[in-house]
Design an enzyme around this catalytic site. Structure first.
Site, mmCIF file in Angstrom:
data_model
loop_
_atom_site.group_PDB
_atom_site.id
_atom_site.type_symbol
_atom_site.label_atom_id
_atom_site.label_comp_id
_atom_site.label_asym_id
_atom_site.label_seq_id
_atom_site.Cartn_x
_atom_site.Cartn_y
_atom_site.Cartn_z
ATOM 1 N N ARG A 184 0.836 -1.212 0.000
ATOM 2 C CA ARG A 184 0.000 0.000 0.000
ATOM 3 C C ARG A 184 0.869 1.260 0.000
ATOM 4 O O ARG A 184 2.070 1.203 -0.215
ATOM 5 C CB ARG A 184 -0.894 -0.028 1.243
ATOM 6 C CG ARG A 184 -1.717 -1.304 1.417
ATOM 7 C CD ARG A 184 -2.865 -1.318 0.459
ATOM 8 N NE ARG A 184 -3.762 -2.440 0.667
ATOM 9 C CZ ARG A 184 -4.873 -2.416 1.421
ATOM 10 N NH1 ARG A 184 -5.176 -1.344 2.120
ATOM 11 N NH2 ARG A 184 -5.666 -3.463 1.487
ATOM 12 N N LYS A 243 2.018 -3.387 4.256
ATOM 13 C CA LYS A 243 2.269 -1.967 4.518
ATOM 14 C C LYS A 243 3.732 -1.698 4.855
ATOM 15 O O LYS A 243 4.317 -2.417 5.660
ATOM 16 C CB LYS A 243 1.371 -1.493 5.652
ATOM 17 C CG LYS A 243 -0.093 -1.624 5.254
ATOM 18 C CD LYS A 243 -1.023 -1.236 6.355
ATOM 19 C CE LYS A 243 -2.444 -1.237 5.829
ATOM 20 N NZ LYS A 243 -3.414 -0.893 6.866
ATOM 21 N N CYS A 255 -10.955 6.846 13.091
ATOM 22 C CA CYS A 255 -11.178 6.334 11.736
ATOM 23 C C CYS A 255 -12.511 6.852 11.212
ATOM 24 O O CYS A 255 -13.336 7.327 11.997
ATOM 25 C CB CYS A 255 -11.165 4.814 11.745
ATOM 26 S SG CYS A 255 -12.649 4.133 12.495
ATOM 27 N N CYS A 274 -7.905 0.838 12.185
ATOM 28 C CA CYS A 274 -7.413 1.766 11.159
ATOM 29 C C CYS A 274 -6.785 3.050 11.716
ATOM 30 O O CYS A 274 -5.960 3.669 11.067
ATOM 31 C CB CYS A 274 -8.544 2.122 10.204
ATOM 32 S SG CYS A 274 -9.173 0.681 9.319
HETATM 33 FE FE1 SRM Z 1 -8.120 0.421 7.315
HETATM 34 C C1 SRM Z 1 -10.324 -1.800 6.067
HETATM 35 C C2 SRM Z 1 -10.059 2.973 6.398
HETATM 36 C C3 SRM Z 1 -5.524 2.527 7.845
HETATM 37 C C4 SRM Z 1 -6.546 -2.006 9.141
HETATM 38 N N1 SRM Z 1 -9.870 0.539 6.330
HETATM 39 C C5 SRM Z 1 -10.612 -0.494 5.866
HETATM 40 C C6 SRM Z 1 -11.797 0.014 5.019
HETATM 41 C C7 SRM Z 1 -11.339 0.109 3.595
HETATM 42 C C8 SRM Z 1 -13.115 -0.773 5.190
HETATM 43 C C9 SRM Z 1 -13.410 -1.884 4.210
HETATM 44 O O1 SRM Z 1 -12.566 -2.769 3.991
HETATM 45 O O2 SRM Z 1 -14.515 -1.878 3.662
HETATM 46 C C10 SRM Z 1 -11.955 1.435 5.661
HETATM 47 C C11 SRM Z 1 -12.599 2.489 4.779
HETATM 48 C C12 SRM Z 1 -13.446 3.396 5.615
HETATM 49 C C13 SRM Z 1 -13.876 4.631 4.923
HETATM 50 O O3 SRM Z 1 -15.115 4.845 4.836
HETATM 51 O O4 SRM Z 1 -13.056 5.411 4.484
HETATM 52 C C14 SRM Z 1 -10.549 1.697 6.131
HETATM 53 N N2 SRM Z 1 -7.811 2.366 7.023
HETATM 54 C C15 SRM Z 1 -8.770 3.272 6.743
HETATM 55 C C16 SRM Z 1 -8.258 4.683 6.895
HETATM 56 C C17 SRM Z 1 -8.889 5.682 5.928
HETATM 57 C C18 SRM Z 1 -8.482 5.107 8.362
HETATM 58 C C19 SRM Z 1 -8.157 6.519 8.750
HETATM 59 O O5 SRM Z 1 -8.696 6.905 9.774
HETATM 60 O O6 SRM Z 1 -7.397 7.226 8.126
HETATM 61 C C20 SRM Z 1 -6.753 4.427 6.686
HETATM 62 C C21 SRM Z 1 -6.337 4.472 5.248
HETATM 63 C C22 SRM Z 1 -4.858 4.247 5.107
HETATM 64 C C23 SRM Z 1 -4.303 4.475 3.732
HETATM 65 O O7 SRM Z 1 -4.274 5.631 3.298
HETATM 66 O O8 SRM Z 1 -3.834 3.506 3.127
HETATM 67 C C24 SRM Z 1 -6.645 3.001 7.210
HETATM 68 N N3 SRM Z 1 -6.309 0.263 8.246
HETATM 69 C C25 SRM Z 1 -5.446 1.302 8.468
HETATM 70 C C26 SRM Z 1 -4.496 0.930 9.470
HETATM 71 C C27 SRM Z 1 -3.413 1.830 10.057
HETATM 72 C C28 SRM Z 1 -2.137 1.804 9.276
HETATM 73 O O9 SRM Z 1 -2.013 1.121 8.264
HETATM 74 O O10 SRM Z 1 -1.218 2.501 9.692
HETATM 75 C C29 SRM Z 1 -4.795 -0.368 9.859
HETATM 76 C C30 SRM Z 1 -4.087 -1.176 10.989
HETATM 77 C C31 SRM Z 1 -2.753 -1.671 10.590
HETATM 78 C C32 SRM Z 1 -2.890 -2.967 9.867
HETATM 79 O O11 SRM Z 1 -3.046 -2.943 8.653
HETATM 80 O O12 SRM Z 1 -2.877 -4.004 10.536
HETATM 81 C C33 SRM Z 1 -5.931 -0.782 9.071
HETATM 82 N N4 SRM Z 1 -8.352 -1.588 7.516
HETATM 83 C C34 SRM Z 1 -7.643 -2.387 8.365
HETATM 84 C C35 SRM Z 1 -8.199 -3.713 8.335
HETATM 85 C C36 SRM Z 1 -7.704 -4.937 9.143
HETATM 86 C C37 SRM Z 1 -6.675 -5.706 8.404
HETATM 87 C C38 SRM Z 1 -6.299 -6.982 9.098
HETATM 88 O O13 SRM Z 1 -5.157 -7.385 9.026
HETATM 89 O O14 SRM Z 1 -7.167 -7.604 9.701
HETATM 90 C C39 SRM Z 1 -9.305 -3.662 7.451
HETATM 91 C C40 SRM Z 1 -10.258 -4.818 7.082
HETATM 92 C C41 SRM Z 1 -9.688 -5.716 6.027
HETATM 93 O O15 SRM Z 1 -8.641 -5.498 5.455
HETATM 94 O O16 SRM Z 1 -10.364 -6.719 5.777
HETATM 95 C C42 SRM Z 1 -9.371 -2.302 6.960
HETATM 96 FE FE1 SF4 Z 2 -12.923 2.138 11.363
HETATM 97 FE FE2 SF4 Z 2 -11.408 0.723 9.787
HETATM 98 FE FE3 SF4 Z 2 -13.176 -0.500 11.313
HETATM 99 FE FE4 SF4 Z 2 -13.999 0.921 9.271
HETATM 100 S S1 SF4 Z 2 -12.702 -0.916 9.144
HETATM 101 S S2 SF4 Z 2 -14.800 1.028 11.366
HETATM 102 S S3 SF4 Z 2 -12.529 2.573 9.183
HETATM 103 S S4 SF4 Z 2 -11.421 0.611 12.020
#
Ligand code: SRM
Ligand code: SF4
Length: 580
Positions: free
Chosen positions: A136, A230, A449, A498
């Site tokens: 990413r 990541k 988030c 997130c």
């Molecule tokens: Fe995230 C999924 C938003 C950073 C772990 N994340 C999602 C989704 C796309 C929901 C979905 O799959 O349908 C969310 C979209 C919500 C929306 O309406 O915008 C979402 N993640 C975000 C953001 C926008 C949160 C924020 O407050 O800024 C971040 C976007 C980052 C970027 O620009 O690339 C974001 N997500 C993170 C982080 C933090 C980080 O990377 O530093 C994590 C935790 C670290 C990690 O990856 O373990 C994170 N997001 C997840 C997960 C859990 C993954 C896992 O291993 O289980 C999901 C769910 C999934 O992947 O199935 C997810």
């Molecule tokens: Fe928040 Fe990420 Fe969970 Fe959506 S998937 S509710 S953005 S922590």
């Protein structure tokens, strides 16, 4: 018996160029959404299908979220102006700074996706692989380089970005060549495709081809990675990119004022699922030391280990952190040595002393200035008298600063002339955005988030209630006589993590509507996991409970002891605790 591969593995193998049926869906004006496998394929193109969860009672209103790529959070002013325009024309009027230094557009309707993504590419960015089972956005320190070290780290972050981009040609053929629109954006963006490709730092190198001439990705092969990946860079003593939470981290090692290389960190990740013991948050292990010249080779080898050893049967258990945890660090070092032809030398000492953004004016090494700005929950918007979006557009047009998105969802405007400082300040004040200069040490460190209404996985609110929640915590601090002391508070609407609640001093993890698990005991340096203090607590009860802890902390703390460090050791843990 061997477990069967997950459905996504078959899907990727069948369409390794990741094109799915996206073209056909876009061409059909009667369709308002993607369906079937395409809901997965579009993620590799930086698109998530969503629906407005506030409106579900009366029927589903579909739209998508589109995420950009910004290595190190760097956004030139001309690119920002295009994003500003696109967010009003095709999205919900806001731009969301993410916890990984990118921008997200929310509420994009089907007919707007093509023009939006084409314009992002013409503005010299991309949405390719900002989601999906690939590497990413690469994070890097957001402060402008103060010296040669910062410049070199940015260069290395861009080098690994390009090396780890998937080589599919479907992305450009669908979104860049395939979309025929005159966007009327004038000279702000380059128009000629070849010029754009050459200038775009996110254009992947060409693919290899197999015996039949079909393109093959030399690193990802046909089935890419088992799960997302990541990568981040950090320059100690500031851990502003929260480096231990990344699958792969590069920690700059500086000797006698020179960048001599990096320590490699592997195996961080935070996502968990409530009630699934196979999943847990984990901080990365320190693997060894490498020189700058080895960054791409080592990074590619780590990706290849995830590709070959990650769990392709259970997507909840597929991140590289589980490989590290289950096979061990020594196994990983040997596997990496085999792939590189030699082991990495031992890691060098390093120390993080904190994280978080600084607000206000700072002088750059080249004599120009940068301005750190607070952006509440990362949302750039105009609302009532608060018109941050208009102010930033005017500043970009008049003064052309480089925008730098921080990993705490804030913003830096850099490369500003001394003579322009007063006018820029005036612009922000006159648009009702005075808070951006001095949010205080609890708001300024906080993160939430998006959760409801856009995120399909949210179990509870986050971004929408976070400001009011922090205000109550601030009142609790004041009542305990510790007003405006630094505190890292992060909230998410579900256990995916997130906004990285699992290593915060106070982390709130959505469990059910209105209820959160409360995590305590992470530290300001981002180097320790928090533990579950209480489960499924109502938001109001949390602030009341923590207000009591603040009083206890104020009485018991040692000189200079941070709240998270105190909580980690204090007599407050009534039940067996877990991480996650
Ligand atoms: Fe995230 C999924 C938003 C950073 C772990 N994340 C999602 C989704 C796309 C929901 C979905 O799959 O349908 C969310 C979209 C919500 C929306 O309406 O915008 C979402 N993640 C975000 C953001 C926008 C949160 C924020 O407050 O800024 C971040 C976007 C980052 C970027 O620009 O690339 C974001 N997500 C993170 C982080 C933090 C980080 O990377 O530093 C994590 C935790 C670290 C990690 O990856 O373990 C994170 N997001 C997840 C997960 C859990 C993954 C896992 O291993 O289980 C999901 C769910 C999934 O992947 O199935 C997810
Ligand atoms: Fe928040 Fe990420 Fe969970 Fe959506 S998937 S509710 S953005 S922590």
């Amino acid at each position: 018996m061997e477990k069967p591969l997950s459905k996504n593995e078959f899907m990727k193998a069948e369409k390794p160029d990741l094109s799915g049926n996206i073209r056909a869906t876009l061409a059909d004006p009667t369709l308002d959404r993607f369906s079937g496998d395409d809901e997965q394929f579009i993620k590799f193109h930086g698109i998530y299908q969503q629906d407005d969860r506030d409106k579900r009672k009366t029927g589903k209103e579909y739209s998508v979220m589109v995420r950009t790529r910004q290595t190190g959070g760097i956004v030139p002013a001309a690119q920002y102006l295009v994003y500003d325009h696109l967010s009003s024309k095709f999205a919900n009027g806001t731009l969301r700074i993410t916890s990984r230094q990118t921008f997200q557009f929310h509420g994009v309707l089907q007919k707007g996706i093509g023009p939006l993504i084409k314009s992002i590419n013409e503005a010299l960015s991309s949405t390719l692989a900002t989601c999906g089972d690939v590497n990413r956005n690469v994070t890097a320190p957001s402060n402008p380089p103060m010296d040669d070290i910062g410049i070199a780290v940015d260069e290395d972050a861009f080098a690994i970005t390009r090396a780890l981009l998937p080589r599919t040609t479907a992305y450009h053929s669908i979104w860049v060549d395939g979309v025929q629109v005159d966007l009327g954006l004038g000279e702000k963006i380059a128009k000629a495709r070849t010029a754009v490709d050459q200038a775009n730092p996110y254009m992947p190198p060409p693919a290899d081809s197999d015996e039949s001439g079909a393109p093959v990705d030399p690193l990802y092969g046909k089935t890419y990675l088992p799960r997302k990946f990541k990568t981040g860079f950090a320059i100690p003593p500031n851990n502003d990119t929260d480096i231990f939470t990344n699958d792969m981290g590069f920690v700059a090692i500086i000797e006698n004022g020179k960048l001599v290389g990096y320590n490699l960190l592997v195996g961080g990740g935070l996502g968990t699922s409530h009630g699934n013991k196979l999943t847990y948050p984990r901080l990365a292990d320190v693997i060894g030391f490498l020189t700058r010249e080895q960054v791409v080779a080592v990074g590619s080898a780590v990706i290849a280990i995830h590709r070959d050893w990650g769990d392709r049967t259970d997507r909840k258990h597929a991140r590289i952190k589980y490989v590290l945890q289950e096979k061990g660090v020594e196994w990983f070092r040997q596997e990496l040595a085999q792939r590189l032809g030699a082991p990495l030398p031992a890691a060098k000492p390093f120390l993080f002393k904190g994280q978080g953004d600084a607000f206000g004016w700072f002088k750059q090494a080249d004599g120009l200035w940068f301005l750190g700005l607070f952006v509440e929950t990362g949302r750039v918007k105009d609302q009532g008298d608060y018109k941050l979006k208009t102010a930033l557009r005017t500043i970009a047009e008049k003064f052309g600063p480089t925008f730098r998105l921080t990993a705490t969802q804030n913003l830096i405007l850099s490369d500003i002339k001394e003579a322009d400082k007063a006018a820029i300040e005036k612009e922000l004040h006159s648009h009702g955005a005075s808070i951006v200069f001095n949010p205080g040490l609890i708001k300024g460190r906080g993160m939430a988030c998006p959760a409801l209404p856009t995120c399909g996985l949210a179990l509870a609110e986050s971004e929408r209630i976070f400001p009011a929640f922090l205000a109550k915590l601030e009142a609790g601090q004041a009542a305990a006589g510790i007003a405006n002391e630094e505190l890292v508070v992060r909230m998410t609407g579900c256990p995916n993590g997130c906004a990285r609640p699992y290593n915060a001093e106070i982390g709130l993890v959505g469990k059910a509507p209105g209820k959160y698990n409360v995590m305590l005991g992470g530290n300001r340096e981002g180097t320790r996991l928090a533990r579950t203090w209480k489960e499924a607590v109502l938001a109001d009860d949390i602030t009341a409970g923590i207000a009591e802890l603040f009083k206890q902390y104020a009485k018991e703390r040692k000189a200079g002891q941070a709240f998270g460090d105190w909580a980690n050791e204090a007599n407050i843990w009534t039940a067996p605790t877990s991480q996650g």
